[in-house]
Design an enzyme around this catalytic site. Structure first.
Site, PDB file in Angstrom:
ATOM      1  N   ASP A 141      57.593  18.957  -5.140  1.00  0.00           N
ATOM      2  CA  ASP A 141      57.297  17.960  -6.181  1.00  0.00           C
ATOM      3  C   ASP A 141      58.576  17.538  -6.897  1.00  0.00           C
ATOM      4  O   ASP A 141      58.552  17.165  -8.069  1.00  0.00           O
ATOM      5  CB  ASP A 141      56.285  18.529  -7.181  1.00  0.00           C
ATOM      6  N   LYS A 144      61.746  12.740  -4.202  1.00  0.00           N
ATOM      7  CA  LYS A 144      60.988  12.506  -2.949  1.00  0.00           C
ATOM      8  C   LYS A 144      61.893  12.396  -1.719  1.00  0.00           C
ATOM      9  O   LYS A 144      61.482  12.776  -0.644  1.00  0.00           O
ATOM     10  CB  LYS A 144      60.094  11.273  -3.108  1.00  0.00           C
ATOM     11  N   ASP A 169      53.462  16.780  -3.066  1.00  0.00           N
ATOM     12  CA  ASP A 169      52.874  15.807  -3.991  1.00  0.00           C
ATOM     13  C   ASP A 169      53.450  14.415  -3.712  1.00  0.00           C
ATOM     14  O   ASP A 169      54.538  14.279  -3.137  1.00  0.00           O
ATOM     15  CB  ASP A 169      53.171  16.203  -5.448  1.00  0.00           C
ATOM     16  N   ASN A 170      52.733  13.381  -4.123  1.00  0.00           N
ATOM     17  CA  ASN A 170      53.240  12.006  -4.151  1.00  0.00           C
ATOM     18  C   ASN A 170      53.583  11.380  -2.811  1.00  0.00           C
ATOM     19  O   ASN A 170      54.500  10.544  -2.743  1.00  0.00           O
ATOM     20  CB  ASN A 170      54.489  11.911  -5.053  1.00  0.00           C
ATOM     21  N   GLU A 199      48.492  10.943 -10.964  1.00  0.00           N
ATOM     22  CA  GLU A 199      48.056  11.645 -12.174  1.00  0.00           C
ATOM     23  C   GLU A 199      47.735  10.681 -13.321  1.00  0.00           C
ATOM     24  O   GLU A 199      48.491   9.769 -13.619  1.00  0.00           O
ATOM     25  CB  GLU A 199      49.128  12.661 -12.633  1.00  0.00           C
TER      26      GLU A 199
END
Ligand SMILES: CCNc1ncnc2c1ncn2[C@@H]1O[C@H](/C=C/CNC(=O)c2cc(-c3ccc(F)cc3)cc(O)c2O)[C@@H](O)[C@H]1O
Ligand SMILES: [Mg+2]
Length: 214
Positions: A141, A144, A169-170, A199
């Protein structure tokens, strides 16, 4: 000079969460981010998916890349079996300072090792520093564009074993296209996408779960 958003988030935890109660720390951060200031925590919706994967893996040794304020650190640590530990890497000293206090408020500090510094420097030292042979679970996380290089580094350092689980994540927003390409087109990984939302919003996002096959 005023306070930072992480510092205001910490104040909200200290005001609204019960000391030693991880769930109340999580709820206080989610409330703050929904009603006061958005912040880049994995959040409650994706957090439930994170919870289910952590519970399923029940890791003895877990690693988190990108502590930020410690929200997912607390989410993961609260589900660890007795004697298990979570190592979390954070290179911003101001974020690390906030995270240490959020973690302390939750009462989970004995299960968590927060290592300050860039992941590229810390990952190669994990084995000797913590006496571990391999990682059972990794939550990605951080920046990226660092997901792929750090995954390769984990492989090169022999920190992944048959069955190690990576959860990123993401992968949609902000997106990690090179990472999705890497794990989905690599015979050494079995990958699955968990659709969710960014989120505290209704923007699409999701988590990619990848099992290292050895
Ligand atoms: C240099 C790479 N190594 C690193 N080693 C240790 N810590 C690192 C590292 N990189 C970054 N970090 C830390 O991880 C955190 C960075 C997280 C980056 N996350 C995002 O950019 C992000 C961004 C969004 C987002 C989504 C939509 C938006 F409109 C705006 C933002 C949502 C998220 O869930 C995110 O995770 C910080 O605490 C940073 O200091
Ligand atoms: Mg994130």
């Amino acid at each position: 000079t005023g306070s930072s958003r992480p510092q205001r988030l910490l104040k909200a935890v200290q005001r609204n969460a019960a000391k030693g109660d991880p769930q109340s720390v999580i709820s206080a951060i989610d409330y703050f981010c929904r009603h006061s200031e958005w912040a880049m925590n994995v959040g409650d919706e994706k957090g439930s998916i994170l919870d289910s994967v952590v519970s399923e893996v029940s890791p003895t040794t877990a690693l988190e890349l990108g502590t930020y304020c410690g929200y997912s650190t607390v989410r993961i640590a609260r589900l660890l079996p007795p004697g298990a530990s979570l190592i979390t890497l954070e290179f911003n000293p101001d974020y690390a300072a906030v995270a240490r206090q959020v973690i302390a408020h939750s009462g989970l500090q004995d299960k968590i090792h927060l290592v300050e510094g860039p992941s590229g420097d810390s990952i190669p030292k994990l084995k000797e520093r913590f006496g571990i042979t391999s990682l059972d679970f990794v939550f990605l996380d951080h920046w990226k564009d660092r997901y792929v290089p750090d995954t390769k580094l984990l492989e090169e350092c022999g920190l992944l074993r048959k069955g190690s689980v990576l959860l990123a994540d993401n992968v949609i927003c902000p997106g990690a296209p090179e990472y999705l390409d890497y794990v989905r087109n690599n015979p050494r990984y079995e990958s699955r996408y968990f659709q969710s939302h960014l989120e505290y919003t209704n923007v699409e996002d999701g988590l990619e779960k990848s099992v290292f096959l050895g």
